[in-house]
Enzyme design. Structure first.
Site, PDB file in Angstrom:
ATOM      1  N   LYS A   1      12.263 137.731  29.549  1.00 25.57           N
ATOM      2  CA  LYS A   1      11.285 136.687  29.223  1.00 25.57           C
ATOM      3  C   LYS A   1      11.931 135.316  29.381  1.00 25.57           C
ATOM      4  O   LYS A   1      13.100 135.128  29.044  1.00 25.57           O
ATOM      5  CB  LYS A   1      10.789 136.898  27.791  1.00 25.57           C
ATOM      6  CG  LYS A   1       9.810 135.861  27.268  1.00 25.57           C
ATOM      7  CD  LYS A   1       9.382 136.228  25.847  1.00 25.57           C
ATOM      8  CE  LYS A   1       8.561 135.125  25.195  1.00 25.57           C
ATOM      9  NZ  LYS A   1       8.162 135.469  23.808  1.00 25.57           N
TER      10      LYS A   1
ATOM     11  N   ASP B   1      10.250 140.848  21.031  1.00 27.85           N
ATOM     12  CA  ASP B   1      10.788 139.813  21.913  1.00 27.85           C
ATOM     13  C   ASP B   1      12.037 139.230  21.262  1.00 27.85           C
ATOM     14  O   ASP B   1      11.956 138.448  20.305  1.00 27.85           O
ATOM     15  CB  ASP B   1       9.747 138.718  22.152  1.00 27.85           C
ATOM     16  CG  ASP B   1       8.596 139.186  23.035  1.00 27.85           C
ATOM     17  OD1 ASP B   1       8.450 140.408  23.226  1.00 27.85           O
ATOM     18  OD2 ASP B   1       7.841 138.330  23.523  1.00 27.85           O
TER      19      ASP B   1
ATOM     20  N   LYS C   1       8.221 138.503  31.640  1.00 30.15           N
ATOM     21  CA  LYS C   1       7.247 137.780  30.824  1.00 30.15           C
ATOM     22  C   LYS C   1       7.506 136.288  30.947  1.00 30.15           C
ATOM     23  O   LYS C   1       8.591 135.804  30.624  1.00 30.15           O
ATOM     24  CB  LYS C   1       7.321 138.211  29.357  1.00 30.15           C
ATOM     25  CG  LYS C   1       6.318 137.462  28.459  1.00 30.15           C
ATOM     26  CD  LYS C   1       6.364 137.978  27.035  1.00 30.15           C
ATOM     27  CE  LYS C   1       5.497 137.135  26.098  1.00 30.15           C
ATOM     28  NZ  LYS C   1       5.538 137.609  24.696  1.00 30.15           N
TER      29      LYS C   1
END
Length: 220
Positions: free
Chosen positions: A153, A90, A182
């Protein structure tokens, strides 16, 4: 919700976290069969070792929490995380470059996506929606998509606000169906998690994954 556990990434990214908390995170993930656990790079090797026989992804963060590092540093972080066993990475994108109107975020994401994909790893890009207008969210999503990210995300959890259903809907409308979303940041309850999933989230990153599952079971 059936199979809710396969939407949940159980997350522990506090500066004061201990090895006992990591053990509990992993224990809960095994019991619940979460899709993944998200831990700092320091704990990736342990998480991979402890989850070796499980169908649970080891997720870690790159450039966390502000994305200030230069690309060479993020590349080094990424390679080390992969070497230690991370399945998914991430990345906090270069917020400062984006807000300066530079093309650098796209270049950086493309470089990191190439490294991740050459090792069959997943790259998620954190765009920190709290600091973006709707038009900027659209622009950020398209940058990530064009650069080869696998997921976009919402948040690090360090901004004033986290995931919002309206932002997720906007992201889903903007992104190709082949890209995942996400949602993370401030997701504490079952109702909110389900609202985000209905809005289009494919993953829910939360430190409350265990309690969300317990709430889900209580409804059956």
């Amino acid at each position: 919700m059936k199979n809710l556990n396969r939407f949940l990434e159980s997350t522990l990214l506090r500066p004061t976290m201990t090895d006992r908390e990591v053990d509990l995170l992993i224990k809960d993930a095994i019991e619940e069969q979460f899709i993944g656990v998200c831990v700092p790079p320091f704990w990736v090797k342990k998480a991979k070792r402890d989850l070796k026989m499980e169908d649970i992804q080891v997720v870690t963060v790159i450039g966390f929490p502000f994305g200030f590092e230069d690309t060479a540093t993020k590349i080094a972080e990424t390679k080390e995380a992969i070497l230690n066993g991370a399945d998914e990475l991430d990345l906090v994108w270069s917020q400062t470059a984006f807000h300066s109107g530079m093309n650098w975020p796209k270049i950086e994401i493309a470089q990191l996506a190439k490294i991740c994909h050459s090792e069959e790893r997943i790259l998620k890009v954190i765009i920190e929606t709290a600091y973006l207008t709707p038009d900027q969210i659209r622009e950020a999503c398209l940058i990530c998509q064009d650069a080869g990210a696998d997921f976009v995300k919402t948040s690090t959890g360090y901004a004033p606000t986290g995931a919002k259903a309206d932002d997720i809907r906007l992201m889903r409308e903007t992104l190709s169906s082949s890209l995942g979303i996400k949602a993370s940041g401030g997701i504490k309850t079952l109702d909110f998690a389900l609202e985000l999933i209905r809005a289009g989230a494919d993953r829910i990153g939360t430190s409350s994954a265990k309690s969300i599952m317990e709430s889900n079971r209580s409804l059956r």
